[in-house]
Design a protein around this motif. Structure first.
Motif, PDB file in Angstrom:
ATOM      1  N   TYR A  45       0.909  -1.197   0.088  1.00  0.00           N
ATOM      2  CA  TYR A  45       0.134  -0.084   0.038  1.00  0.00           C
ATOM      3  C   TYR A  45       0.852   1.380  -0.030  1.00  0.00           C
ATOM      4  O   TYR A  45       0.580   2.192  -0.539  1.00  0.00           O
ATOM      5  CB  TYR A  45      -0.908  -0.048   1.351  1.00  0.00           C
ATOM      6  N   ARG A  46       1.847   1.307   0.536  1.00  0.00           N
ATOM      7  CA  ARG A  46       2.661   2.468   0.920  1.00  0.00           C
ATOM      8  C   ARG A  46       3.316   2.732  -0.504  1.00  0.00           C
ATOM      9  O   ARG A  46       3.773   3.880  -0.709  1.00  0.00           O
ATOM     10  CB  ARG A  46       3.766   1.989   1.891  1.00  0.00           C
ATOM     11  N   LYS A  47       3.821   1.561  -1.233  1.00  0.00           N
ATOM     12  CA  LYS A  47       4.555   1.823  -2.497  1.00  0.00           C
ATOM     13  C   LYS A  47       3.586   2.371  -3.645  1.00  0.00           C
ATOM     14  O   LYS A  47       3.778   3.266  -4.405  1.00  0.00           O
ATOM     15  CB  LYS A  47       5.128   0.584  -2.813  1.00  0.00           C
ATOM     16  N   ILE A  48       2.252   1.791  -3.380  1.00  0.00           N
ATOM     17  CA  ILE A  48       1.150   2.485  -4.477  1.00  0.00           C
ATOM     18  C   ILE A  48       0.865   4.003  -4.021  1.00  0.00           C
ATOM     19  O   ILE A  48       1.040   4.741  -4.876  1.00  0.00           O
ATOM     20  CB  ILE A  48       0.060   1.747  -4.131  1.00  0.00           C
ATOM     21  N   GLU A  49       1.023   4.275  -2.830  1.00  0.00           N
ATOM     22  CA  GLU A  49       0.865   5.645  -2.525  1.00  0.00           C
ATOM     23  C   GLU A  49       1.958   6.506  -2.904  1.00  0.00           C
ATOM     24  O   GLU A  49       1.807   7.410  -3.493  1.00  0.00           O
ATOM     25  CB  GLU A  49       0.471   5.858  -0.947  1.00  0.00           C
ATOM     26  N   GLU A  50       3.431   6.060  -2.898  1.00  0.00           N
ATOM     27  CA  GLU A  50       4.247   6.865  -3.104  1.00  0.00           C
ATOM     28  C   GLU A  50       4.433   6.873  -4.743  1.00  0.00           C
ATOM     29  O   GLU A  50       4.823   8.106  -5.160  1.00  0.00           O
ATOM     30  CB  GLU A  50       5.722   6.082  -2.478  1.00  0.00           C
ATOM     31  N   ASP A  51       3.924   5.761  -5.372  1.00  0.00           N
ATOM     32  CA  ASP A  51       4.263   5.962  -6.773  1.00  0.00           C
ATOM     33  C   ASP A  51       3.163   6.883  -7.496  1.00  0.00           C
ATOM     34  O   ASP A  51       3.538   7.463  -8.478  1.00  0.00           O
ATOM     35  CB  ASP A  51       4.077   4.528  -7.255  1.00  0.00           C
ATOM     36  N   ASN A  57      -0.617   6.855   3.928  1.00  0.00           N
ATOM     37  CA  ASN A  57      -1.591   6.217   4.975  1.00  0.00           C
ATOM     38  C   ASN A  57      -2.907   6.625   4.437  1.00  0.00           C
ATOM     39  O   ASN A  57      -3.911   6.812   5.363  1.00  0.00           O
ATOM     40  CB  ASN A  57      -1.369   6.363   6.184  1.00  0.00           C
ATOM     41  N   SER A  58      -3.167   6.513   3.245  1.00  0.00           N
ATOM     42  CA  SER A  58      -4.075   7.172   2.713  1.00  0.00           C
ATOM     43  C   SER A  58      -5.270   6.109   2.170  1.00  0.00           C
ATOM     44  O   SER A  58      -6.405   6.296   2.129  1.00  0.00           O
ATOM     45  CB  SER A  58      -4.154   8.509   1.952  1.00  0.00           C
ATOM     46  N   GLU A 107      -5.840  12.604 -11.046  1.00  0.00           N
ATOM     47  CA  GLU A 107      -6.465  12.580 -12.029  1.00  0.00           C
ATOM     48  C   GLU A 107      -6.485  10.760 -12.373  1.00  0.00           C
ATOM     49  O   GLU A 107      -7.691  10.573 -13.174  1.00  0.00           O
ATOM     50  CB  GLU A 107      -5.676  13.337 -13.160  1.00  0.00           C
ATOM     51  N   SER A 108      -5.748  10.267 -12.007  1.00  0.00           N
ATOM     52  CA  SER A 108      -5.888   8.753 -12.328  1.00  0.00           C
ATOM     53  C   SER A 108      -5.216   7.923 -11.196  1.00  0.00           C
ATOM     54  O   SER A 108      -3.930   8.580 -10.638  1.00  0.00           O
ATOM     55  CB  SER A 108      -5.187   8.248 -13.610  1.00  0.00           C
ATOM     56  N   LEU A 109      -5.660   6.625 -10.970  1.00  0.00           N
ATOM     57  CA  LEU A 109      -5.153   5.927  -9.877  1.00  0.00           C
ATOM     58  C   LEU A 109      -5.365   4.387 -10.304  1.00  0.00           C
ATOM     59  O   LEU A 109      -6.733   3.890 -10.625  1.00  0.00           O
ATOM     60  CB  LEU A 109      -5.913   6.266  -8.459  1.00  0.00           C
ATOM     61  N   LYS A 110      -4.459   3.487 -10.393  1.00  0.00           N
ATOM     62  CA  LYS A 110      -4.719   2.075 -10.481  1.00  0.00           C
ATOM     63  C   LYS A 110      -4.328   1.771  -8.876  1.00  0.00           C
ATOM     64  O   LYS A 110      -3.345   1.824  -8.224  1.00  0.00           O
ATOM     65  CB  LYS A 110      -3.534   1.404 -11.326  1.00  0.00           C
ATOM     66  N   PHE A 111      -5.573   1.070  -8.274  1.00  0.00           N
ATOM     67  CA  PHE A 111      -5.302   0.400  -7.116  1.00  0.00           C
ATOM     68  C   PHE A 111      -5.641  -0.893  -6.948  1.00  0.00           C
ATOM     69  O   PHE A 111      -4.645  -1.872  -6.999  1.00  0.00           O
ATOM     70  CB  PHE A 111      -6.210   1.135  -6.081  1.00  0.00           C
ATOM     71  N   ASP A 120       5.325  -7.762  -5.277  1.00  0.00           N
ATOM     72  CA  ASP A 120       5.764  -7.226  -4.081  1.00  0.00           C
ATOM     73  C   ASP A 120       5.370  -8.041  -2.719  1.00  0.00           C
ATOM     74  O   ASP A 120       5.718  -7.715  -1.502  1.00  0.00           O
ATOM     75  CB  ASP A 120       5.873  -5.943  -3.977  1.00  0.00           C
ATOM     76  N   ALA A 121       4.340  -8.731  -2.923  1.00  0.00           N
ATOM     77  CA  ALA A 121       3.495  -9.560  -1.952  1.00  0.00           C
ATOM     78  C   ALA A 121       4.338 -10.508  -0.838  1.00  0.00           C
ATOM     79  O   ALA A 121       5.311 -11.047  -1.615  1.00  0.00           O
ATOM     80  CB  ALA A 121       2.409 -10.045  -2.366  1.00  0.00           C
ATOM     81  N   VAL A 122       4.138 -10.272   0.190  1.00  0.00           N
ATOM     82  CA  VAL A 122       4.797 -11.462   1.228  1.00  0.00           C
ATOM     83  C   VAL A 122       3.768 -12.420   1.592  1.00  0.00           C
ATOM     84  O   VAL A 122       2.636 -11.981   2.190  1.00  0.00           O
ATOM     85  CB  VAL A 122       5.415 -10.706   2.208  1.00  0.00           C
ATOM     86  N   TYR A 123       4.091 -13.738   1.439  1.00  0.00           N
ATOM     87  CA  TYR A 123       2.968 -14.703   1.937  1.00  0.00           C
ATOM     88  C   TYR A 123       3.867 -15.449   2.920  1.00  0.00           C
ATOM     89  O   TYR A 123       4.828 -15.161   3.507  1.00  0.00           O
ATOM     90  CB  TYR A 123       2.891 -15.772   0.489  1.00  0.00           C
ATOM     91  N   GLU A 124       2.731 -16.235   3.379  1.00  0.00           N
ATOM     92  CA  GLU A 124       2.984 -17.043   4.462  1.00  0.00           C
ATOM     93  C   GLU A 124       3.963 -18.287   4.056  1.00  0.00           C
ATOM     94  O   GLU A 124       3.438 -19.376   3.329  1.00  0.00           O
ATOM     95  CB  GLU A 124       1.803 -17.629   5.342  1.00  0.00           C
ATOM     96  N   GLU A 125       5.392 -18.255   4.440  1.00  0.00           N
ATOM     97  CA  GLU A 125       6.141 -19.303   3.562  1.00  0.00           C
ATOM     98  C   GLU A 125       6.121 -20.728   4.314  1.00  0.00           C
ATOM     99  O   GLU A 125       5.854 -21.668   3.543  1.00  0.00           O
ATOM    100  CB  GLU A 125       7.587 -18.707   3.862  1.00  0.00           C
ATOM    101  N   ALA A 126       5.490 -20.752   5.503  1.00  0.00           N
ATOM    102  CA  ALA A 126       5.285 -22.133   5.926  1.00  0.00           C
ATOM    103  C   ALA A 126       3.960 -22.870   5.366  1.00  0.00           C
ATOM    104  O   ALA A 126       4.201 -23.788   5.173  1.00  0.00           O
ATOM    105  CB  ALA A 126       5.238 -21.881   7.606  1.00  0.00           C
ATOM    106  N   VAL A 127       3.093 -21.937   5.036  1.00  0.00           N
ATOM    107  CA  VAL A 127       1.872 -22.422   4.451  1.00  0.00           C
ATOM    108  C   VAL A 127       2.260 -22.791   3.036  1.00  0.00           C
ATOM    109  O   VAL A 127       1.775 -24.012   2.653  1.00  0.00           O
ATOM    110  CB  VAL A 127       0.892 -21.371   4.683  1.00  0.00           C
TER     111      VAL A 127
END
Length: 241
Positions: A45-51, A57-58, A107-111, A120-127
């Protein structure tokens, strides 16, 4: 214990399970808060906000804002997850709510449609490791997703690299039904040709677990991945690490 299991016919009591007469042939996994934890992916989320040069935190506050809820059509979430709307449709509404909430003129936003951040996602490695071990043992793994079409091509969500861990990925937007509709669970059973008593269903939602139990499917309700995996190993009778 931090997991719950279905009672009576959907019990996950390892002592009552006869592996010769009633082997587990498939495990169905939910995605959010099982494979993927929001608390561990705040950086996305932070990266999308920054880019997009948004306020810090919005994004999450806008998701739960009255500005958004007031402009979403009635039944929008259900329709998004069953393929009527797409992520691009949502993003247009979200952008309007965002600008209204913060008095901005973005004016535009991809979310939701911003699949470029998926890696960039972090997953539960044990799962994920457990999924690989299950497949090595010949147990089918199914990822059962309440998700959306990214765009008008309507090809679903297509989360990258899931084929390494799952024999089947079932997306609500492609099937036209979502959890906790029993028809969605039946689709999962049919795709691997198994009976309900041959399956374990794993989800953090009590409602979703109870819906699986109605069909006679054992379930493990997840509160944390460590306890869930311990319960799963106990049912199966072999290690998953």
């Amino acid at each position: 214990m931090s997991t719950s299991t279905a009672p009576s016919s959907a019990s996950s009591d390892a002592d009552s399970l006869n592996h010769d007469e009633n082997p587990i042939k498939a495990v169905i996994f939910d995605y959010g808060e099982v494979m993927w934890m929001q608390s561990r992916n705040v950086h996305v989320y932070r990266k999308i906000e920054e880019d997009n040069k948004l306020f810090d935190n919005s994004l999450i506050p806008t998701l739960v804002s009255k500005e958004l809820s007031s402009i979403l059509p009635k039944g929008f979430q259900e329709d998004l997850l069953t393929g009527i709307y797409t992520a691009k449709d949502f993003d247009r509404l979200f952008l309007s709510a965002y600008n209204r909430k913060f008095g901005s003129q973005v004016e535009s936003l991809k979310f939701f449609s911003a699949t470029e951040y998926d890696n960039d996602a972090v997953y539960e490695e044990a799962v994920l490791t457990a999924c690989q071990k299950l497949r090595e043992r010949g147990v089918k793994t199914i990822l059962m997703l309440d998700t959306y079409h990214v765009d008008e091509k309507r090809n679903g969500r297509r989360i990258p690299n899931m084929e390494k861990y799952f024999d089947h990925v079932i997306e609500s937007c492609k099937e036209g039904v979502k959890k906790p509709d029993p028809r969605f669970y039946q689709i999962a059973l049919d795709c691997v040709d198994v009976q309900p008593e041959e399956v374990i269903y794993i989800d953090d939602s009590k409602i979703n677990c109870e819906s699986a139990a109605v069909l006679g499917i054992r379930y493990i309700q997840v509160f944390n991945s460590m306890d869930m995996l311990e319960d799963l190993q106990e049912i199966l009778g072999f290690d998953l690490d």
